[in-house]
Design a protein around this motif. Structure first.
Motif, PDB file in Angstrom:
ATOM      1  N   ARG A   1       9.396  -2.725  -1.323  1.00 26.70           N
ATOM      2  CA  ARG A   1       8.342  -3.243  -0.262  1.00 26.70           C
ATOM      3  C   ARG A   1       8.642  -3.057   1.184  1.00 26.70           C
ATOM      4  O   ARG A   1       8.262  -3.028   2.439  1.00 26.70           O
ATOM      5  N   GLN A   2      10.169  -2.906   1.595  1.00 30.08           N
ATOM      6  CA  GLN A   2      10.833  -2.539   2.761  1.00 30.08           C
ATOM      7  C   GLN A   2      10.035  -0.848   3.093  1.00 30.08           C
ATOM      8  O   GLN A   2       9.583  -1.253   4.166  1.00 30.08           O
TER       9      GLN A   2
ATOM     10  N   HIS B   1      -3.564  -4.925   2.560  1.00 31.61           N
ATOM     11  CA  HIS B   1      -3.596  -4.424   0.903  1.00 31.61           C
ATOM     12  C   HIS B   1      -3.299  -2.903   0.311  1.00 31.61           C
ATOM     13  O   HIS B   1      -2.820  -2.475  -0.921  1.00 31.61           O
ATOM     14  N   LEU B   2      -2.810  -1.617   1.346  1.00 34.16           N
ATOM     15  CA  LEU B   2      -2.261  -1.262   0.986  1.00 34.16           C
ATOM     16  C   LEU B   2      -1.014  -0.591   0.537  1.00 34.16           C
ATOM     17  O   LEU B   2      -0.291  -0.313   0.177  1.00 34.16           O
ATOM     18  N   VAL B   3      -0.188  -1.830   1.231  1.00 36.53           N
ATOM     19  CA  VAL B   3       1.242  -2.195   1.005  1.00 36.53           C
ATOM     20  C   VAL B   3       1.535  -2.979  -0.065  1.00 36.53           C
ATOM     21  O   VAL B   3       2.506  -2.399  -0.921  1.00 36.53           O
ATOM     22  N   ARG B   4       0.556  -3.152  -0.947  1.00 37.47           N
ATOM     23  CA  ARG B   4       0.700  -4.238  -1.895  1.00 37.47           C
ATOM     24  C   ARG B   4       0.074  -2.988  -3.109  1.00 37.47           C
ATOM     25  O   ARG B   4       1.476  -3.138  -4.053  1.00 37.47           O
ATOM     26  N   LYS B   5      -0.471  -2.300  -2.477  1.00 36.43           N
ATOM     27  CA  LYS B   5      -1.108  -0.918  -3.984  1.00 36.43           C
ATOM     28  C   LYS B   5       0.319  -0.229  -3.869  1.00 36.43           C
ATOM     29  O   LYS B   5       0.132   0.276  -4.613  1.00 36.43           O
ATOM     30  N   LEU B   6       0.750   0.118  -2.761  1.00 30.99           N
ATOM     31  CA  LEU B   6       1.726   0.920  -2.636  1.00 30.99           C
ATOM     32  C   LEU B   6       2.778   0.119  -3.411  1.00 30.99           C
ATOM     33  O   LEU B   6       3.798   1.078  -4.628  1.00 30.99           O
ATOM     34  N   VAL B   7       3.368  -0.499  -3.303  1.00 25.78           N
ATOM     35  CA  VAL B   7       4.477  -1.939  -4.290  1.00 25.78           C
ATOM     36  C   VAL B   7       3.859  -1.603  -5.166  1.00 25.78           C
ATOM     37  O   VAL B   7       5.268  -1.597  -6.552  1.00 25.78           O
TER      38      VAL B   7
END
Length: 419
Positions: free
Chosen positions: A361-362, A349-355
């Motif tokens: 994404r990488q 969920h944190l990765v999705r928010k950062l993107v």
């Protein structure tokens, strides 16, 4: 007398404060103000007024130890304020020009400015005097003796004696007051300056450059040897004549660059900087204002942080190092980023928010998954810092002063005065 009591009530109301042992608030007292003030006036004029014991409040000090406050009843605070207003003009003209605490038209900024002047003149060695539990150890007889030199009204002297010995309310029991001033009383600041005026006179008689703010006193000399000699002689004077105790552990001599005075360190050449201890306290305050698991809405938290930071900068803007403000502003942003990270329970969920916030994404995946960061280190990474950038925080309303011109953020008018 009634007009003086009315003015005293307005000052007590402006200062707010918690109820005393009787539990009565300022608002409750004000509900029947005319009758209550009239009753106080009659008691004072007939010599029947009796001050009540104060409620003991213990406040831990950041560096260890405790500060003991005495919270008086509202009716008593009004009387104490009226007495301070009546006696102050008798003593104020005689106080030293080097005394800045609790005096009209003088502030901590003025005290620091004088310290800065002495260091700039080459007196870089400082005698840092620390009086051990000053407010708790003042000799009552000495206070009354000093008052009699100026105050000729016997009723006033009698009232002060009754107030000093009114006792302390602790857990439903009253303990006698054998020594000390009730810190927190409207009368105590004036009495403390009266007691310490003898120290000011002794320092002036010796031709020493010094600055005193309440019981915080620094003496400025040109060499280590002179500083050690002055500390020894002043310790004997304070303990012998003033009947006060010098804290030998905290009292010290040193270069001005390592001595803290009112939260400030004065470096060589008279350059002012925020002391390391004050910076540490500021970071602790930010941590308390922005906890990792903050439940309040972001807008509410930002409002609280802004209120604290505006006041903090209002005093510490005297520093000549804007970078110190940048450190605190960066800490505020990091604390909020920690909250944002913690609010995303799962890494995906944190990765999705950062993107979503514009991070590749990488990059987001590498920082969240492969670097094995704890939350604190993760809050400092490139991706997280860019996702919630300094610009983003400014757009949300978080105050920033470090980017202002030095003349602006050092201006007295730019910020509200601290009490």
């Amino acid at each position: 007398m009634k007009r003086t009591l009315e003015r005293a009530f307005r000052k007590v109301k402006a200062n707010q404060g918690a109820p005393g042992p009787d539990g009565e608030s300022i608002e409750e007292f004000e509900a029947d103000l005319e009758a209550r003030l009239d009753q106080l006036r009659k008691e004072l004029e007939s010599w029947s007024y009796q001050p009540s014991p104060v409620r003991r409040v213990v406040i831990p000090k950041p560096g260890g130890g405790e500060r003991l406050l005495g919270i008086a009843n509202v009716r008593d605070r009004i009387v104490y304020q009226a007495m301070a207003m009546m006696m102050g003009p008798l003593f104020e003209p005689g106080f030293s020009d080097h005394c800045y605490g609790y005096r009209p038209g003088r502030s901590q900024r003025d005290a620091v400015a004088e310290a800065q002047k002495h260091v700039g003149e080459g007196k870089q060695w400082v005698v840092d005097l620390d009086l051990e539990r000053f407010f708790d150890t003042v000799n009552h007889d000495r206070v009354l003796h000093l008052l009699r030199n100026k105050v000729k009204d016997r009723r006033m002297i009698r009232l002060v004696a009754m107030i000093l010995r009114s006792g302390i309310w602790i857990d439903g029991k009253v303990e006698r007051s054998r020594e000390g001033l009730h810190q927190g009383s409207p009368l105590s600041p004036l009495l403390s300056n009266i007691v310490l005026h003898e120290l000011d006179e002794e320092l002036e008689k010796r031709g020493l450059d010094f600055v005193r703010y309440a019981d915080d006193c620094n003496v400025f000399v040109c060499s280590r040897k002179a500083a050690e000699r002055v500390l020894d002689k002043l310790t004997r004077f304070i303990e012998g004549k003033l009947k006060l105790k010098v804290n030998r552990t905290k009292s010290k001599t040193g270069l001005s660059s390592v001595v803290k005075f009112l939260g400030i360190t004065v470096l060589a050449g008279g350059i002012v900087a925020i002391s390391a201890a004050s910076m540490t306290k500021a970071k602790a305050a930010v941590k308390e204002l922005v906890p990792r698991s903050g439940k309040a809405p972001l807008e509410t938290q930002i409002e609280r942080v802004n209120q604290w930071y505006r006041g903090w900068v209002g005093y510490y803007a005297m520093s000549e190092y804007p970078s110190q403000l940048r450190v605190i502003e960066a800490r505020i942003r990091v604390r909020f980023r920690l909250q944002f990270i913690k609010n995303h329970k799962r890494k995906k969920h944190l990765v999705r928010k950062l993107v979503k916030r514009g991070i590749r994404r990488q990059t987001a995946y590498r920082e969240v998954y492969t670097r094995n960061h704890g939350r604190w280190r993760l809050a400092h990474t490139f991706g997280v810092a860019r996702a919630w950038s300094a610009l983003w925080f400014r757009q949300q309303g978080v105050l920033t002063f470090s980017g202002e011109s030095r003349s602006h953020w050092q201006s007295r008018e730019a910020y509200p005065k601290l009490s």
